[in-house]
Design a protein around this motif. Structure first.
Motif, PDB file in Angstrom:
ATOM      1  N   UNK A 153       0.799  -1.204   0.000  1.00 46.20           N
ATOM      2  CA  UNK A 153       0.000   0.000   0.000  1.00 46.20           C
ATOM      3  C   UNK A 153       0.840   1.267   0.000  1.00 46.20           C
ATOM      4  N   UNK A 154       1.946   1.289  -0.771  1.00 42.98           N
ATOM      5  CA  UNK A 154       2.868   2.414  -0.735  1.00 42.98           C
ATOM      6  C   UNK A 154       2.464   3.553  -1.664  1.00 42.98           C
ATOM      7  N   UNK A 155       1.394   3.445  -2.397  1.00 42.45           N
ATOM      8  CA  UNK A 155       1.012   4.509  -3.310  1.00 42.45           C
ATOM      9  C   UNK A 155       0.563   5.733  -2.522  1.00 42.45           C
ATOM     10  N   UNK A 156       1.166   6.867  -2.824  1.00 45.29           N
ATOM     11  CA  UNK A 156       0.832   8.122  -2.154  1.00 45.29           C
ATOM     12  C   UNK A 156       0.064   9.010  -3.119  1.00 45.29           C
ATOM     13  N   UNK A 157      -1.095   9.476  -2.696  1.00 43.29           N
ATOM     14  CA  UNK A 157      -1.938  10.313  -3.558  1.00 43.29           C
ATOM     15  C   UNK A 157      -2.002  11.751  -3.052  1.00 43.29           C
TER      16      UNK A 157
ATOM     17  N   UNK B 280       8.462  13.939  -1.902  1.00 42.56           N
ATOM     18  CA  UNK B 280       7.522  14.045  -3.013  1.00 42.56           C
ATOM     19  C   UNK B 280       6.552  12.867  -2.996  1.00 42.56           C
ATOM     20  N   UNK B 281       5.305  13.052  -3.447  1.00 48.76           N
ATOM     21  CA  UNK B 281       4.339  11.940  -3.452  1.00 48.76           C
ATOM     22  C   UNK B 281       4.814  10.726  -4.241  1.00 48.76           C
ATOM     23  N   UNK B 282       5.567  10.939  -5.317  1.00 45.69           N
ATOM     24  CA  UNK B 282       6.005   9.810  -6.148  1.00 45.69           C
ATOM     25  C   UNK B 282       7.160   9.029  -5.505  1.00 45.69           C
ATOM     26  N   UNK B 283       7.756   9.600  -4.444  1.00 42.68           N
ATOM     27  CA  UNK B 283       8.842   8.906  -3.724  1.00 42.68           C
ATOM     28  C   UNK B 283       8.662   9.163  -2.228  1.00 42.68           C
ATOM     29  N   UNK B 284       7.630   8.536  -1.673  1.00 39.28           N
ATOM     30  CA  UNK B 284       7.233   8.806  -0.289  1.00 39.28           C
ATOM     31  C   UNK B 284       7.890   7.867   0.717  1.00 39.28           C
ATOM     32  N   UNK B 285       8.725   6.937   0.245  1.00 42.87           N
ATOM     33  CA  UNK B 285       9.414   6.017   1.146  1.00 42.87           C
ATOM     34  C   UNK B 285      10.773   6.585   1.533  1.00 42.87           C
ATOM     35  N   UNK B 286      11.177   6.313   2.763  1.00 45.45           N
ATOM     36  CA  UNK B 286      12.461   6.808   3.255  1.00 45.45           C
ATOM     37  C   UNK B 286      13.286   5.649   3.793  1.00 45.45           C
ATOM     38  N   UNK B 287      14.534   5.550   3.349  1.00 44.37           N
ATOM     39  CA  UNK B 287      15.487   4.571   3.869  1.00 44.37           C
ATOM     40  C   UNK B 287      16.744   5.316   4.301  1.00 44.37           C
ATOM     41  N   UNK B 288      17.386   4.818   5.366  1.00 46.77           N
ATOM     42  CA  UNK B 288      18.586   5.490   5.854  1.00 46.77           C
ATOM     43  C   UNK B 288      19.507   4.496   6.541  1.00 46.77           C
ATOM     44  N   UNK B 289      20.786   4.880   6.681  1.00 47.78           N
ATOM     45  CA  UNK B 289      21.799   4.068   7.334  1.00 47.78           C
ATOM     46  C   UNK B 289      22.763   4.972   8.088  1.00 47.78           C
TER      47      UNK B 289
ATOM     48  N   UNK C 288      19.600   1.540  10.982  1.00 51.52           N
ATOM     49  CA  UNK C 288      18.943   2.112   9.819  1.00 51.52           C
ATOM     50  C   UNK C 288      17.459   1.859   9.777  1.00 51.52           C
ATOM     51  N   UNK C 289      16.853   2.387   8.728  1.00 54.98           N
ATOM     52  CA  UNK C 289      15.423   2.234   8.458  1.00 54.98           C
ATOM     53  C   UNK C 289      15.274   1.814   7.011  1.00 54.98           C
ATOM     54  N   UNK C 290      14.400   0.858   6.773  1.00 51.54           N
ATOM     55  CA  UNK C 290      14.177   0.344   5.425  1.00 51.54           C
ATOM     56  C   UNK C 290      12.755   0.658   4.980  1.00 51.54           C
ATOM     57  N   UNK C 291      12.631   1.529   3.985  1.00 48.16           N
ATOM     58  CA  UNK C 291      11.355   1.802   3.294  1.00 48.16           C
ATOM     59  C   UNK C 291      10.249   2.241   4.240  1.00 48.16           C
ATOM     60  N   UNK C 292      10.527   3.252   5.041  1.00 51.57           N
ATOM     61  CA  UNK C 292       9.499   3.855   5.902  1.00 51.57           C
ATOM     62  C   UNK C 292       8.612   4.746   5.053  1.00 51.57           C
ATOM     63  N   UNK C 293       7.309   4.495   5.079  1.00 46.27           N
ATOM     64  CA  UNK C 293       6.370   5.282   4.280  1.00 46.27           C
ATOM     65  C   UNK C 293       5.867   6.466   5.106  1.00 46.27           C
ATOM     66  N   UNK C 294       6.133   7.676   4.631  1.00 47.90           N
ATOM     67  CA  UNK C 294       5.691   8.882   5.335  1.00 47.90           C
ATOM     68  C   UNK C 294       4.355   9.391   4.851  1.00 47.90           C
ATOM     69  N   UNK C 295       3.713   8.636   3.958  1.00 48.22           N
ATOM     70  CA  UNK C 295       2.428   9.056   3.394  1.00 48.22           C
ATOM     71  C   UNK C 295       1.410   7.940   3.557  1.00 48.22           C
ATOM     72  N   UNK C 296       0.224   8.289   3.992  1.00 51.73           N
ATOM     73  CA  UNK C 296      -0.898   7.344   4.084  1.00 51.73           C
ATOM     74  C   UNK C 296      -2.029   7.852   3.214  1.00 51.73           C
TER      75      UNK C 296
END
Length: 333
Positions: A35-39, A145-154, A166-174
């Motif tokens: 459900x990673x699609x951000x609108x 940006x809505x088209x890249x709403x996932x965040x990964x870090x190390x 780190x964090x893998x593919x945290x979605x900041x948009x619901x």
């Protein structure tokens, strides 16, 4: 008339068409993974604050005090969509992840992110300053940006063989809404490319390479492991991140990118981790210099491998004696 073979073939084709239509009907429209699609209709500005909680009270075992002392590398963060992974638990580390986890080198990691950006699966890349202590803060401002709403870090742990948080593919948009605030406690991970057990282990490549795994209080299950605390069900958080959305008004936004936050911001306090005493195996029994039949004793010793801390189990006796037996006697001339 048509042959029976043509009739059979035509019937099978019609049956196949019907089955395909039924499958498409029940399957419904394809949905993005997780459900990673951000609108959301507009981007969102965030402040990312990384906090290190790596203290000798929370992690007393083999805590690095010098050459080098406990510290954190620069933070590498990437915004992306579901077609990109910076790193993934249970998967092998890429060359970029290996270089960063072992050496703190970011060249390969950033190169891969830039190539993915050309394919429009990565939005932006961010960095924060390193932290010269185990406890401290660093931060950066991000535009998601809505088209890249996932965040990964190390962030690499220094010193360590190949350990990082780190964090893998945290979605900041619901759906069509950006999250206002996210706080996550972080645990150490092993990149699976170096076989060291301790913070200061020499370079010893893992062959064949293993997958990225989370380090726990009992895994790796070896007393030499710097994170081996068998009395704990789980390790206390060694670091955390806090992501806070900024207001839309530009004058209200605080420019904090790539700065270490002031010391006035106190890190989260955790209870002290008890560290039990560890001793070596007993030495061999020494020879008995006294009479063997009665009164003579022999000795054996052991030494302290790790002193207790934070009300851990105290050390046992380091010397033991027992009555002599005939085969351990030495007659005095």
């Amino acid at each position: 008339m048509m042959s029976s073979e043509h009739l059979t073939c035509g019937w099978l084709q019609q049956l196949l068409v019907v089955l395909v239509k039924l499958c498409l009907t029940f399957a419904g429209p394809l949905r993005p993974l997780n459900g990673t699609e951000c609108t959301a209709k507009s981007p969102a500005s965030y402040i990312l604050v990384f906090t290190g909680h790596w203290s000798p009270q929370a992690f007393p075992k083999q805590y690095p005090l010098f050459r080098p002392p406990a510290q954190w590398s620069k933070l590498i963060a990437v915004s992306h969509n579901r077609h990109f992974r910076l790193w993934e638990e249970g998967a092998p580390a890429s060359a970029g992840v290996q270089n960063f986890a072992e050496l703190g080198v970011t060249v390969e990691l950033m190169k891969a992110a830039k190539e993915a950006r050309r394919k429009r699966v990565v939005g932006a890349m961010y960095r924060t300053a390193g932290i010269p202590n185990g406890i401290g803060h660093s931060s950066t401002e991000m535009l998601m940006q809505p088209r890249s709403s996932l965040l990964s870090l190390m962030v690499k742990m220094i010193p360590s063989p190949d350990w990082f948080v780190g964090v893998d593919s945290l979605n900041l948009c619901e759906g069509n809404q950006w999250k206002q605030e996210v706080t996550i406690d972080l645990q150490p991970y092993d990149a699976g490319t170096d076989s060291g057990f301790t913070f200061s282990s020499p370079n010893f490549p893992t062959s064949p390479r293993e997958n990225i795994t989370k380090i726990t209080s009992q895994m790796p299950n070896h007393p030499a492991n710097s994170f081996y605390y068998p009395r704990l069900k789980e390790l206390p958080p060694i670091a955390s991140i806090k992501i806070t959305r900024q207001g839309r008004s530009p004058e209200r936004q605080t420019q904090m990118s790539n700065h270490i936050l002031p010391n006035s911001i106190s890190p989260q306090r955790f209870s002290a981790t008890p560290l039990d005493c560890e001793v070596s195996l007993w030495s061999s029994w020494g020879l008995c210099l006294g009479p063997c039949s009665r009164g003579g004793v022999r000795h054996r010793t052991r030494y302290i491998l790790l002193r207790p801390a934070n009300a851990g189990t105290p050390c046992p006796e380091l010397e033991e004696q027992a009555e002599c037996v005939p085969h351990s006697c030495m007659k005095l001339q």
